[in-house]
Design an enzyme around this catalytic site. Structure first.
Site, short mmCIF file in Angstrom:
data_model
loop_
_atom_site.label_atom_id
_atom_site.label_comp_id
_atom_site.label_asym_id
_atom_site.label_seq_id
_atom_site.Cartn_x
_atom_site.Cartn_y
_atom_site.Cartn_z
N HIS A 283 0.79 -1.24 0.00
CA HIS A 283 0.00 0.00 0.00
C HIS A 283 0.83 1.29 0.00
O HIS A 283 0.56 2.23 0.75
CB HIS A 283 -0.95 0.00 1.21
N HIS B 125 -9.70 2.31 -0.02
CA HIS B 125 -9.73 1.18 0.90
C HIS B 125 -10.88 1.29 1.90
O HIS B 125 -10.71 1.01 3.10
CB HIS B 125 -8.38 1.10 1.62
N GLU C 42 -11.60 -3.18 -3.34
CA GLU C 42 -10.49 -2.31 -3.70
C GLU C 42 -10.20 -2.43 -5.19
O GLU C 42 -9.43 -3.30 -5.60
CB GLU C 42 -9.25 -2.69 -2.89
C1 BGC Z 1 -4.68 -6.28 2.02
C2 BGC Z 1 -4.72 -6.99 3.35
C3 BGC Z 1 -4.32 -5.97 4.40
C4 BGC Z 1 -5.29 -4.83 4.35
C5 BGC Z 1 -5.00 -3.72 5.32
C6 BGC Z 1 -5.72 -5.23 2.06
O1 BGC Z 1 -5.77 -4.56 0.84
O2 BGC Z 1 -4.85 -7.15 0.93
O3 BGC Z 1 -3.86 -8.10 3.36
O4 BGC Z 1 -4.28 -6.54 5.67
O5 BGC Z 1 -5.34 -4.30 3.06
O6 BGC Z 1 -3.72 -3.27 5.18
#
Ligand code: BGC
Length: 337
Positions: free
Chosen positions: A100, A170, A301
């Site tokens: 991310h 998210h 997402e």
């Molecule tokens: C990921 C997860 C992660 C979450 C929060 C999601 O997009 O795929 O594995 O724990 O985001 O960071």
């Protein structure tokens, strides 16, 4: 109508976008969607996304509640990639991979913003060359428009060098207003394939047809009927935490909660979405004094294939100098009777 609701400090604002159907509260910190207030079939208003009352939690906690994620959403294997024969090193903030956008990705940045008209906010951010290890100075905009019951999110970017980009939002949706977990939410996904992941959530390069698996949501299914099934990929992901590859170009994801009569329809120009059933929420304190646990929400997402830079022959996440990244995702919040 759009108005500043509250000043968190001299740089960060909470902004309300409101009409007769819905109120969406956003912040210029991470372009975060803080609240989505909508009616149920009896006219009662609830907040259908998770978030924090204590605003500082958005910068100190790590689950990206409501945040815009960039420059690269999801994982990059071992935090390394090559572009034009040069190797780049990113933060390994989700051992052993990059996640991310790194330690201080877009979710943690303060954006400039302008209220363009009564429905539209334009967020703007210049991400400097080398920020979080990514090449090139990236000029980025996220334009949020609220029309009737639909929040339209338009991403635009360009870079002064070749680079990589994969933006998502998210938000953690719970259409009951978090009166219950998401087991009774019906999910429909127009997706014939999903990407398998390893135990660290990284796509392995194997794609599976959804047919005959718990990943087939084409005809719609309750999340609770699927997420705890004994199936290798659900064990690897601790639930759904997988890229689905869309087979349609609109209304690709639909989430419904019968009891409240609420429905969310997601349409995107992007080729897929990570579906994440909040597998790692750990009881943290969220809005309205509520604690958030796994399966309390689902994230849709929208994005290009995670780790495309390693998995695709012609990675769709490469943005060449002079090109424009231009993607849109819309979220329609309806009441069905
Ligand atoms: C990921 C997860 C992660 C979450 C929060 C999601 O997009 O795929 O594995 O724990 O985001 O960071």
């Amino acid at each position: 109508m759009i108005q500043v609701l509250e000043k968190i400090d001299d740089k960060i604002d909470l902004i309300s976008m409101k009409n007769d159907n819905i109120e969406v509260v956003v912040s210029n910190f991470g372009c975060t969607i803080v609240k989505v207030l909508m009616k149920d079939k009896d006219g009662n208003i609830d907040d259908v996304v998770l978030g924090y009352d204590d605003f500082s939690s958005y910068s100190t906690l790590d689950a990206y509640l409501g945040a815009l994620v960039g420059r690269i959403a999801n994982r990059i294997k071992r935090g390394k990639f090559s572009l034009n024969d040069k190797e780049y090193t990113l933060a390994v903030n989700n051992v052993p991979n990059h996640l991310h956008g790194g330690i201080k990705g877009f979710s943690y940045q303060v954006f400039d913003y302008e209220i363009k008209d009564e429905n539209t906010i334009e967020f703007h951010y210049i991400s400097k060359d080398g920020e979080e290890g990514y090449p090139g100075t990236l000029d980025f905009k996220a334009i949020y428009t609220l029309n009737d019951d639909t929040l339209n999110v338009h991403y635009l970017a360009s870079c002064d060098q070749d680079t990589i980009i994969n933006i998502t939002n998210h938000s953690y949706f719970n259409l009951s207003g978090k009166k219950e977990n998401i087991y009774n939410h019906k999910l429909t996904l127009k997706a014939d394939k999903f990407a398998c992941v390893d135990n660290d959530g990284l796509p392995t390069g194997e794609f599976r047809n959804v047919e005959g698996t718990p990943f087939d949501f084409n005809a719609g299914a309750l999340i609770g009927d699927r997420v705890e099934v004994d199936y290798d990929q659900l064990i690897a992901g601790a639930g759904f935490d997988h890229p689905f590859i869309f087979s349609a170009s609109e209304n690709q994801a639909i989430l419904e909660h019968k009891e409240s009569g609420r429905r969310l329809t997601v349409t995107t120009t992007l080729p897929g979405a990570q579906i994440y059933t909040a597998n790692y929420l750990d009881g943290r304190l969220g809005k309205y004094g509520q604690h958030y646990y796994k399966r309390d929400a689902v994230c849709i997402e929208t994005q290009n294939l995670p780790d495309a830079i390693h998995l695709e022959e012609e990675p769709t996440t490469i943005l060449k100098k002079g090109q424009i990244y231009d993607e849109t995702t819309s979220y329609k919040f309806e009441v069905i009777r």
